[in-house]
Design a protein around this motif. Structure first.
Motif, PDB file in Angstrom:
ATOM      1  N   GLU A 193      -8.449   8.259  -1.292  1.00  0.00           N
ATOM      2  CA  GLU A 193      -7.939   9.626  -1.394  1.00  0.00           C
ATOM      3  C   GLU A 193      -6.481   9.643  -1.830  1.00  0.00           C
ATOM      4  OE1 GLU A 193      -8.647  11.819   2.168  1.00  0.00           O
ATOM      5  OE2 GLU A 193     -10.724  11.129   2.321  1.00  0.00           O
ATOM      6  N   ASP A 194      -5.688   8.716  -1.294  1.00  0.00           N
ATOM      7  CA  ASP A 194      -4.281   8.671  -1.670  1.00  0.00           C
ATOM      8  C   ASP A 194      -4.120   8.307  -3.150  1.00  0.00           C
ATOM      9  OD1 ASP A 194      -3.313   9.418   0.835  1.00  0.00           O
ATOM     10  OD2 ASP A 194      -3.292   7.357   1.561  1.00  0.00           O
ATOM     11  N   LEU A 195      -4.976   7.431  -3.646  1.00  0.00           N
ATOM     12  CA  LEU A 195      -4.943   7.113  -5.077  1.00  0.00           C
ATOM     13  C   LEU A 195      -5.187   8.362  -5.915  1.00  0.00           C
ATOM     14  CD1 LEU A 195      -6.824   3.701  -5.296  1.00  0.00           C
ATOM     15  CD2 LEU A 195      -4.539   4.151  -6.216  1.00  0.00           C
ATOM     16  N   ASP A 196      -6.103   9.209  -5.460  1.00  0.00           N
ATOM     17  CA  ASP A 196      -6.371  10.455  -6.176  1.00  0.00           C
ATOM     18  C   ASP A 196      -5.130  11.336  -6.242  1.00  0.00           C
ATOM     19  OD1 ASP A 196      -8.976   9.625  -6.480  1.00  0.00           O
ATOM     20  OD2 ASP A 196      -9.772  10.877  -4.854  1.00  0.00           O
ATOM     21  N   ARG A 197      -4.245  11.184  -5.259  1.00  0.00           N
ATOM     22  CA  ARG A 197      -2.995  11.957  -5.255  1.00  0.00           C
ATOM     23  C   ARG A 197      -1.867  11.218  -5.968  1.00  0.00           C
ATOM     24  NH1 ARG A 197      -4.552  12.521   0.622  1.00  0.00           N
ATOM     25  NH2 ARG A 197      -5.583  14.555   0.784  1.00  0.00           N
ATOM     26  N   GLY A 198      -2.188  10.055  -6.517  1.00  0.00           N
ATOM     27  CA  GLY A 198      -1.193   9.296  -7.264  1.00  0.00           C
ATOM     28  C   GLY A 198      -0.322   8.399  -6.426  1.00  0.00           C
ATOM     29  N   ARG A 199      -0.734   8.132  -5.168  1.00  0.00           N
ATOM     30  CA  ARG A 199       0.113   7.348  -4.276  1.00  0.00           C
ATOM     31  C   ARG A 199      -0.624   6.124  -3.734  1.00  0.00           C
ATOM     32  NH1 ARG A 199       0.734  12.207  -0.624  1.00  0.00           N
ATOM     33  NH2 ARG A 199       1.512  13.829  -2.014  1.00  0.00           N
ATOM     34  N   VAL A 200       0.165   5.068  -3.465  1.00  0.00           N
ATOM     35  CA  VAL A 200      -0.341   3.873  -2.796  1.00  0.00           C
ATOM     36  C   VAL A 200       0.580   3.588  -1.624  1.00  0.00           C
ATOM     37  CG1 VAL A 200      -0.870   1.413  -2.962  1.00  0.00           C
ATOM     38  CG2 VAL A 200      -1.305   2.919  -4.916  1.00  0.00           C
ATOM     39  N   TYR A 201       0.039   3.668  -0.412  1.00  0.00           N
ATOM     40  CA  TYR A 201       0.837   3.457   0.789  1.00  0.00           C
ATOM     41  C   TYR A 201       0.589   2.076   1.393  1.00  0.00           C
ATOM     42  CZ  TYR A 201       1.749   8.533   0.995  1.00  0.00           C
ATOM     43  OH  TYR A 201       2.144   9.814   0.739  1.00  0.00           O
ATOM     44  N   LEU A 202       0.439   1.070   0.547  1.00  0.00           N
ATOM     45  CA  LEU A 202       0.312  -0.306   1.000  1.00  0.00           C
ATOM     46  C   LEU A 202       1.410  -1.119   0.340  1.00  0.00           C
ATOM     47  CD1 LEU A 202      -3.568  -0.813   0.744  1.00  0.00           C
ATOM     48  CD2 LEU A 202      -2.237  -0.055   2.724  1.00  0.00           C
ATOM     49  N   PRO A 203       1.969  -2.109   1.016  1.00  0.00           N
ATOM     50  CA  PRO A 203       3.090  -2.868   0.431  1.00  0.00           C
ATOM     51  C   PRO A 203       2.681  -3.553  -0.878  1.00  0.00           C
ATOM     52  CG  PRO A 203       2.864  -3.332   2.782  1.00  0.00           C
ATOM     53  CD  PRO A 203       1.640  -2.584   2.377  1.00  0.00           C
ATOM     54  N   ALA A 204       3.424  -3.279  -1.935  1.00  0.00           N
ATOM     55  CA  ALA A 204       3.073  -3.821  -3.251  1.00  0.00           C
ATOM     56  C   ALA A 204       3.146  -5.340  -3.275  1.00  0.00           C
ATOM     57  CB  ALA A 204       3.992  -3.226  -4.319  1.00  0.00           C
ATOM     58  N   ASP A 205       4.067  -5.923  -2.502  1.00  0.00           N
ATOM     59  CA  ASP A 205       4.173  -7.381  -2.525  1.00  0.00           C
ATOM     60  C   ASP A 205       2.962  -8.046  -1.876  1.00  0.00           C
ATOM     61  OD1 ASP A 205       4.931  -6.516   0.021  1.00  0.00           O
ATOM     62  OD2 ASP A 205       6.445  -8.087   0.279  1.00  0.00           O
ATOM     63  N   VAL A 206       2.400  -7.412  -0.843  1.00  0.00           N
ATOM     64  CA  VAL A 206       1.180  -7.946  -0.221  1.00  0.00           C
ATOM     65  C   VAL A 206       0.026  -7.865  -1.213  1.00  0.00           C
ATOM     66  CG1 VAL A 206      -0.514  -7.627   1.627  1.00  0.00           C
ATOM     67  CG2 VAL A 206       1.939  -7.369   2.109  1.00  0.00           C
ATOM     68  N   LEU A 207      -0.094  -6.747  -1.910  1.00  0.00           N
ATOM     69  CA  LEU A 207      -1.141  -6.613  -2.909  1.00  0.00           C
ATOM     70  C   LEU A 207      -0.976  -7.647  -4.022  1.00  0.00           C
ATOM     71  CD1 LEU A 207      -1.212  -2.708  -3.281  1.00  0.00           C
ATOM     72  CD2 LEU A 207      -2.707  -4.117  -1.879  1.00  0.00           C
ATOM     73  N   ALA A 208       0.276  -7.812  -4.487  1.00  0.00           N
ATOM     74  CA  ALA A 208       0.527  -8.720  -5.605  1.00  0.00           C
ATOM     75  C   ALA A 208       0.199 -10.166  -5.264  1.00  0.00           C
ATOM     76  CB  ALA A 208       1.979  -8.597  -6.052  1.00  0.00           C
ATOM     77  N   ARG A 209       0.373 -10.555  -4.002  1.00  0.00           N
ATOM     78  CA  ARG A 209       0.044 -11.922  -3.598  1.00  0.00           C
ATOM     79  C   ARG A 209      -1.421 -12.262  -3.858  1.00  0.00           C
ATOM     80  NH1 ARG A 209       3.327 -11.330   1.120  1.00  0.00           N
ATOM     81  NH2 ARG A 209       1.483 -10.991   2.415  1.00  0.00           N
ATOM     82  N   HIS A 210      -2.229 -11.226  -3.906  1.00  0.00           N
ATOM     83  CA  HIS A 210      -3.662 -11.431  -4.120  1.00  0.00           C
ATOM     84  C   HIS A 210      -4.093 -10.989  -5.523  1.00  0.00           C
ATOM     85  CE1 HIS A 210      -4.331 -12.481   0.090  1.00  0.00           C
ATOM     86  NE2 HIS A 210      -3.462 -11.541   0.378  1.00  0.00           N
ATOM     87  N   GLY A 211      -3.124 -10.731  -6.380  1.00  0.00           N
ATOM     88  CA  GLY A 211      -3.453 -10.336  -7.752  1.00  0.00           C
ATOM     89  C   GLY A 211      -3.913  -8.897  -7.877  1.00  0.00           C
ATOM     90  N   VAL A 212      -3.468  -8.051  -6.962  1.00  0.00           N
ATOM     91  CA  VAL A 212      -3.899  -6.653  -6.967  1.00  0.00           C
ATOM     92  C   VAL A 212      -2.759  -5.771  -7.451  1.00  0.00           C
ATOM     93  CG1 VAL A 212      -4.725  -4.732  -5.551  1.00  0.00           C
ATOM     94  CG2 VAL A 212      -5.486  -7.076  -5.064  1.00  0.00           C
ATOM     95  N   ASP A 213      -3.074  -4.868  -8.370  1.00  0.00           N
ATOM     96  CA  ASP A 213      -2.100  -3.867  -8.802  1.00  0.00           C
ATOM     97  C   ASP A 213      -2.790  -2.506  -8.794  1.00  0.00           C
ATOM     98  OD1 ASP A 213      -3.764  -3.880 -11.021  1.00  0.00           O
ATOM     99  OD2 ASP A 213      -2.301  -4.824 -12.350  1.00  0.00           O
ATOM    100  N   ARG A 214      -2.048  -1.485  -9.163  1.00  0.00           N
ATOM    101  CA  ARG A 214      -2.603  -0.132  -9.127  1.00  0.00           C
ATOM    102  C   ARG A 214      -3.822  -0.005 -10.037  1.00  0.00           C
ATOM    103  NH1 ARG A 214      -0.571   5.366  -8.066  1.00  0.00           N
ATOM    104  NH2 ARG A 214       1.321   4.415  -7.254  1.00  0.00           N
ATOM    105  N   GLY A 215      -3.775  -0.658 -11.187  1.00  0.00           N
ATOM    106  CA  GLY A 215      -4.900  -0.584 -12.110  1.00  0.00           C
ATOM    107  C   GLY A 215      -6.188  -1.093 -11.479  1.00  0.00           C
TER     108      GLY A 215
END
Length: 315
Positions: A193-215
């Protein structure tokens, strides 16, 4: 809840002014509609303490909805104007003037009754304003700054209403941690739901460690298909969330005996959402996770028994 039961709460709290009772009723309705898990836990509190919690939570939901559930065609600029109006109304009410909006009037009355610092409400409004322009957070430190205003201060606001058996300053860090823990759980559950509003409320560095980005998150949202990299990232955030719950948990024993079962119930139920997410293999795309009604009842009924026993003992 029947009107008679709602009136009994206000009577128990000593709220006798007819107009103010209507304001509290508005806040209670906001709480019941938006916060089912915590609203259920609040039912375990002594009747006289419930209106204050309803006022605090109802105000927070009312403001949050201005940003997250805008009217059709409502622009960011219009949302900012609405927040400006709320802040003016809130500042005036906390200074002793009559506010225009019912949720603000109930909040200001609660703040006066329990001597809740105005700085907590200012911090909350700053975080709500951030939602107009900030769409992601580089790391947990950045996210924590946001969550202090949007969640930790809610725990701090509620603390005087609940009461403590230790100096309030000793219980405060745990209350703040619990507010943060609840919100992290919301962020995990509501990622789509937050993505639908254009927001990501998870730490970007934690996501990046696993190869995850907004796309990649957007692809999962669009297809409703989990990705192994996202699964691993969400598992890391769940582990972080559980650590915050552990930080909060000792605070339950610091609360007044009659309030303790309420908060213990809320903690168990909200942490149960993490169980649901884990059991679904971190799939937050195909459905919105919530604790089953049967589990809510199994948790709440023993807590109610403890609360009633505590009330009898304290009487």
């Amino acid at each position: 809840m029947t009107g008679r039961a709602a009136a009994a709460e206000l009577d128990a709290a000593g709220i006798t002014d007819t107009a103010l009772r209507r304001d509290y009723a508005c806040s209670r309705a906001l709480h019941a509609r938006h916060g089912r898990t915590y609203y259920l836990a609040t039912r375990i509190l002594p009747a006289g303490r419930r209106p204050g919690v309803h006022a605090l939570y109802g105000f927070a939901r009312w403001v949050d909805d201005m940003i997250d559930e805008p009217e059709p065609g409502q622009t960011t600029e219009h949302s900012a104007v609405l927040l400006d109006g709320v802040e003016r109304d809130l500042d005036a009410a906390l200074a002793g003037s009559r506010a225009q909006a019912p949720p603000v009037r109930a909040l200001a009355d609660t703040a006066r009754r329990y001597s809740i610092p105005a700085e907590y409400f200012a911090a909350f409004m700053r975080s709500m304003r951030a939602d107009l322009t900030v769409t992601d957070y580089a790391d947990y430190a950045e996210l924590s700054d946001y969550m202090y205003g949007s969640a930790a201060v809610i725990g701090l606001q509620v603390l005087p209403v609940l009461g403590t058996v230790v100096p309030r300053s000793e219980a405060a860090p745990h209350a703040a941690a619990l507010g943060t823990a609840f919100q992290l759980t919301n962020f995990l559950r509501d990622l789509a739901e937050d993505l639908d509003r254009g927001r990501v409320y998870l730490p970007a560095d934690v996501l990046a460690r696993h190869g995850v980005d907004r796309g990649l998150l957007m692809r999962c949202r669009r297809t409703r298909v989990q990705d192994a990299r996202v699964r691993r990232a969400l598992a890391d955030v769940v582990a972080l969330n559980r650590a915050v719950y552990r930080e909060a948990e000792p605070g339950c024993a610091m609360l007044s005996a009659v309030a303790r079962p309420c908060v213990e119930t809320a903690l168990l139920l909200y942490r149960g959402i993490l169980d649901e997410i884990e059991e679904a293999d971190y799939d937050v795309w195909s459905r919105r996770h919530r604790v089953a009604r049967s589990r809510r009842v199994r948790t709440a009924v023993p807590a109610l028994a403890r609360a009633l026993a505590a009330r009898g003992f304290s009487a």
